[in-house]
Design a protein around this motif. Structure first.
Motif, mmCIF file in Angstrom:
data_model
loop_
_atom_site.group_PDB
_atom_site.id
_atom_site.type_symbol
_atom_site.label_atom_id
_atom_site.label_comp_id
_atom_site.label_asym_id
_atom_site.label_seq_id
_atom_site.Cartn_x
_atom_site.Cartn_y
_atom_site.Cartn_z
ATOM 1 N N THR A 127 -43.769 31.443 -68.205
ATOM 2 C CA THR A 127 -42.844 32.173 -67.209
ATOM 3 C C THR A 127 -41.279 31.589 -66.883
ATOM 4 O O THR A 127 -41.865 30.711 -66.226
ATOM 5 C CB THR A 127 -44.116 31.870 -66.428
ATOM 6 N N VAL A 128 -40.530 32.822 -66.641
ATOM 7 C CA VAL A 128 -39.646 32.948 -65.577
ATOM 8 C C VAL A 128 -39.944 33.691 -63.793
ATOM 9 O O VAL A 128 -39.641 34.238 -64.926
ATOM 10 C CB VAL A 128 -38.111 33.183 -66.709
ATOM 11 N N THR A 129 -39.871 32.797 -63.697
ATOM 12 C CA THR A 129 -40.128 33.522 -62.006
ATOM 13 C C THR A 129 -38.766 34.507 -61.639
ATOM 14 O O THR A 129 -38.049 32.789 -61.173
ATOM 15 C CB THR A 129 -40.215 32.862 -61.412
ATOM 16 N N VAL A 130 -38.621 35.185 -61.474
ATOM 17 C CA VAL A 130 -37.401 35.685 -60.775
ATOM 18 C C VAL A 130 -37.803 35.824 -58.969
ATOM 19 O O VAL A 130 -38.826 36.650 -58.762
ATOM 20 C CB VAL A 130 -36.771 36.559 -61.828
ATOM 21 N N ASN A 131 -36.775 35.641 -58.361
ATOM 22 C CA ASN A 131 -37.254 35.651 -56.594
ATOM 23 C C ASN A 131 -36.160 35.963 -55.904
ATOM 24 O O ASN A 131 -34.691 35.386 -56.527
ATOM 25 C CB ASN A 131 -37.955 35.225 -55.614
ATOM 26 N N ALA A 132 -35.948 36.083 -54.809
ATOM 27 C CA ALA A 132 -34.975 36.731 -53.611
ATOM 28 C C ALA A 132 -35.086 36.790 -52.694
ATOM 29 O O ALA A 132 -36.307 36.967 -51.871
ATOM 30 C CB ALA A 132 -34.056 37.396 -54.294
ATOM 31 N N LEU A 133 -34.098 36.327 -51.407
ATOM 32 C CA LEU A 133 -34.253 36.576 -50.202
ATOM 33 C C LEU A 133 -34.260 37.683 -49.666
ATOM 34 O O LEU A 133 -34.838 37.815 -48.546
ATOM 35 C CB LEU A 133 -33.585 35.655 -49.754
ATOM 36 N N SER A 134 -34.005 38.737 -50.525
ATOM 37 C CA SER A 134 -33.815 40.217 -50.176
ATOM 38 C C SER A 134 -34.618 41.125 -49.304
ATOM 39 O O SER A 134 -34.578 41.702 -48.339
ATOM 40 C CB SER A 134 -33.422 41.273 -51.567
ATOM 41 N N LYS A 135 -36.056 40.988 -49.986
ATOM 42 C CA LYS A 135 -36.842 41.985 -49.006
ATOM 43 C C LYS A 135 -37.780 40.674 -47.953
ATOM 44 O O LYS A 135 -37.636 41.365 -47.332
ATOM 45 C CB LYS A 135 -37.822 42.171 -50.487
ATOM 46 N N THR A 136 -38.694 40.248 -48.913
ATOM 47 C CA THR A 136 -39.060 39.660 -47.954
ATOM 48 C C THR A 136 -38.507 39.031 -46.228
ATOM 49 O O THR A 136 -39.148 39.681 -45.264
ATOM 50 C CB THR A 136 -39.496 37.892 -48.098
ATOM 51 N N TYR A 137 -37.366 38.662 -46.437
ATOM 52 C CA TYR A 137 -36.517 38.340 -45.774
ATOM 53 C C TYR A 137 -35.354 39.540 -44.507
ATOM 54 O O TYR A 137 -34.387 38.957 -43.779
ATOM 55 C CB TYR A 137 -35.849 36.806 -45.977
ATOM 56 N N ALA A 138 -35.051 40.937 -45.442
ATOM 57 C CA ALA A 138 -34.571 41.780 -44.923
ATOM 58 C C ALA A 138 -32.746 41.335 -45.148
ATOM 59 O O ALA A 138 -32.289 42.200 -44.187
ATOM 60 C CB ALA A 138 -35.198 41.872 -43.686
ATOM 61 N N VAL A 139 -32.934 40.849 -45.895
ATOM 62 C CA VAL A 139 -31.059 40.676 -46.245
ATOM 63 C C VAL A 139 -31.276 41.306 -47.495
ATOM 64 O O VAL A 139 -30.188 40.227 -48.468
ATOM 65 C CB VAL A 139 -30.973 38.924 -45.850
ATOM 66 N N THR A 140 -31.230 42.476 -47.970
ATOM 67 C CA THR A 140 -30.463 42.946 -49.114
ATOM 68 C C THR A 140 -28.623 42.634 -49.242
ATOM 69 O O THR A 140 -28.803 42.283 -50.748
ATOM 70 C CB THR A 140 -31.424 43.905 -49.395
ATOM 71 N N GLY A 141 -28.516 42.934 -48.327
ATOM 72 C CA GLY A 141 -27.056 43.128 -48.520
ATOM 73 C C GLY A 141 -26.729 40.896 -48.532
ATOM 74 O O GLY A 141 -24.960 41.026 -49.347
ATOM 75 N N TRP A 142 -27.487 40.110 -48.776
ATOM 76 C CA TRP A 142 -27.081 38.533 -48.832
ATOM 77 C C TRP A 142 -26.420 38.461 -50.460
ATOM 78 O O TRP A 142 -25.957 37.479 -50.534
ATOM 79 C CB TRP A 142 -27.357 37.820 -48.103
ATOM 80 N N ARG A 143 -27.379 38.933 -50.793
ATOM 81 C CA ARG A 143 -27.045 38.643 -52.233
ATOM 82 C C ARG A 143 -27.918 37.465 -52.638
ATOM 83 O O ARG A 143 -26.501 36.514 -53.441
ATOM 84 C CB ARG A 143 -26.262 39.350 -53.675
ATOM 85 N N VAL A 144 -28.622 36.862 -52.811
ATOM 86 C CA VAL A 144 -28.746 35.197 -52.684
ATOM 87 C C VAL A 144 -30.078 35.989 -53.126
ATOM 88 O O VAL A 144 -30.938 35.490 -53.236
ATOM 89 C CB VAL A 144 -29.119 34.417 -51.654
ATOM 90 N N GLY A 145 -30.295 35.073 -54.670
ATOM 91 C CA GLY A 145 -31.743 35.037 -55.587
ATOM 92 C C GLY A 145 -32.342 33.667 -56.211
ATOM 93 O O GLY A 145 -31.066 32.654 -55.965
ATOM 94 N N TRP A 146 -32.855 33.904 -56.722
ATOM 95 C CA TRP A 146 -33.561 32.371 -58.340
ATOM 96 C C TRP A 146 -34.165 32.691 -58.930
ATOM 97 O O TRP A 146 -34.681 33.748 -59.320
ATOM 98 C CB TRP A 146 -33.978 31.459 -56.794
ATOM 99 N N THR A 147 -34.224 31.595 -60.562
ATOM 100 C CA THR A 147 -34.974 31.873 -60.842
ATOM 101 C C THR A 147 -35.474 30.229 -61.140
ATOM 102 O O THR A 147 -34.716 29.511 -60.524
ATOM 103 C CB THR A 147 -34.465 31.299 -62.517
ATOM 104 N N ILE A 148 -37.231 30.284 -61.681
ATOM 105 C CA ILE A 148 -37.676 29.293 -61.387
ATOM 106 C C ILE A 148 -38.552 29.285 -62.922
ATOM 107 O O ILE A 148 -38.714 30.069 -63.606
ATOM 108 C CB ILE A 148 -39.183 29.364 -60.575
ATOM 109 N N ALA A 149 -38.144 27.794 -63.591
ATOM 110 C CA ALA A 149 -38.256 28.451 -65.055
ATOM 111 C C ALA A 149 -38.932 26.567 -65.892
ATOM 112 O O ALA A 149 -37.613 26.058 -64.678
ATOM 113 C CB ALA A 149 -37.296 29.034 -66.100
ATOM 114 N N PRO A 150 -39.040 26.207 -66.747
ATOM 115 C CA PRO A 150 -39.547 25.101 -67.451
ATOM 116 C C PRO A 150 -38.026 24.463 -67.951
ATOM 117 O O PRO A 150 -37.041 25.661 -68.200
ATOM 118 C CB PRO A 150 -39.821 25.150 -68.200
ATOM 119 N N PRO A 151 -37.826 23.902 -67.419
ATOM 120 C CA PRO A 151 -35.814 22.922 -68.096
ATOM 121 C C PRO A 151 -35.192 23.712 -69.027
ATOM 122 O O PRO A 151 -34.431 23.662 -68.789
ATOM 123 C CB PRO A 151 -36.662 21.127 -67.983
#
Length: 405
Positions: free
Chosen positions: A244-268
């Motif tokens: 599984t590769v998980t995609v997430n970001a600050l945008s929705k949970t923290y109300a900063v859609t214009g910041w454009r900061v996200g991340w992936t979580i995945a095996p090495p």
């Protein structure tokens, strides 16, 4: 077979002209319909319930942390795959939220320029041209172009209304050894569906059988309304931990859609490939805003509880207004969208024309349903409304929608 038209030679073109050929890939999809509706809404002075961005402030802690970073001259590149403090903060927050899910911030996280860049970086890093990517429809409009730009072939599987459940037979038939990945978005945009454990276990069985990955977009993980089982990260489901590769970001949970900061979580092994592609796409996310991300990850559980309760109030306010106006829908279990059947108000079934008419006559912007389907005719009786807005904004929209009832 007739040959493909060729570009005129330089000698054959009038002086001063340039070739106008575009790539085949770019010719297979349109610009974002969602963003287009925002532009139309601005032109008409409407209330924007089309694009999913909040009109209320983000938490003060994020702003103070970002401002402090700027004041401290944190103005240069962060480490390409994310500032160490932010990666460690993400790993810590995940461990607190989902006990038992342990992430190595040094080898399993890549910070990106929003979840949008994260998704295309994942596709480019892990999917080869000619492979297939299964997507559930209705779908968020970015996923298809991401697959196409990666050279892959999107393969669509329908979510069945009214509860938007997976048809097991259809999903099984879609799988083959050509399938490289399945895109899961839970909670789901545009339907508000939250994938169940039974559905995720079915996906796990099929991915193991065909050696496929799950690419999961969990940007709405904390916006859920008490549906059966609640949000379950696919990476925590047996059989999907290492695929599984998980995609997430600050945008929705923290109300900063214009910041454009996200991340992936995945095996090495997957993260290493994603980091390389990310490096050559954008180099890195904004350094001061990653400092804001550290503050976001430190917020207490009460913040998430309050966020969910406030979104529930917004959902119910808008849904009451939509029902009174004549729209029909299933109450969403998560995310912040309502997908509406428009047949009572638009018997002809022209979603694009109806969305424009709604904006021009009532001053409310929504997204035409055709943008969420491979075959646009499947969305001709559908509009999607978004409710990440202040209650006053939603009340004003309700007053405008009342002219339809």
């Amino acid at each position: 077979m007739p040959s493909e038209p060729s570009e005129p030679s330089a000698a054959a073109r009038p002086a001063g002209t340039v070739p106008r050929r575009i790539s085949t890939k770019a010719g297979t999809f349109t610009e974002s319909v969602i963003r287009e509706m925002t532009r139309l809404c601005l032109a008409h002075g409407g209330i924007n319930l089309a694009q999913g961005f909040p009109d209320f402030p983000c938490p003060a802690e994020l702003k103070e942390a970002a401002k402090a970073a700027i004041d401290a001259d944190d103005n240069q590149y962060a480490i390409t795959w994310g500032a160490a403090a932010f990666r460690h903060a993400i790993a810590g927050k995940v461990a607190r939220t989902y006990p038992g899910w342990t992430i190595d911030p040094e080898t399993e996280i890549c910070v990106t320029c929003g979840s949008t860049e994260a998704m295309i970086a994942v596709m480019l890093a892990l999917v080869d041209p000619g492979e297939e990517v299964i997507m559930f429809e209705p779908f968020y409009e970015n996923y298809g172009p991401d697959a196409i730009l990666s050279g892959a072939r999107p393969r669509f599987v329908s979510l069945r209304g009214p509860d938007w459940s997976i048809d097991e037979a259809e999903l099984r038939a879609a799988f083959s050894d050509r399938v490289r990945a399945v895109v899961v978005n839970t909670p789901h945009n545009p339907t508000g569906k939250v994938f169940t454990r039974v559905e995720l276990e079915l996906i796990a069985e099929l991915c193991q059988r065909h050696d496929a990955l799950v690419i999961t977009d969990e940007i709405y993980e904390h916006i859920q309304f008490g549906g059966p089982g609640g949000h379950i990260p696919p990476a925590t489901v047996a059989g999907l931990e290492d695929r599984t590769v998980t995609v997430n970001a600050l945008s929705k949970t923290y109300a900063v859609t214009g910041w454009r900061v996200g991340w992936t979580i995945a095996p090495p092994v997957y993260t290493s490939a994603i980091r390389k592609v990310h490096d050559f796409l954008t180099v890195g996310a904004a350094a001061p805003l990653q400092a804001g991300g550290v503050a976001a990850m430190a917020l207490p559980q009460g913040y998430y509880d309050t966020t969910a309760a406030e979104y529930l109030e917004r959902r119910d306010l808008l849904c009451d207004a939509l029902a009174a106006a004549g729209f029909r829908f299933r109450l969403p279990d998560g995310a912040y969208y309502v997908m509406c059947d428009t047949r009572l108000l638009d018997p002809e079934g022209d979603d694009v024309a109806f969305a424009r008419r709604l904006l021009e006559t009532a001053g409310v912007a929504a997204v035409p349903g055709s943008s969420f389907f491979a075959d646009p005719s499947d969305g001709r009786h559908i509009l999607r409304f978004a409710f990440p807005k202040r209650l006053d904004t939603l009340r004003a929209a309700a007053d405008r929608l009342a002219v339809l009832g």
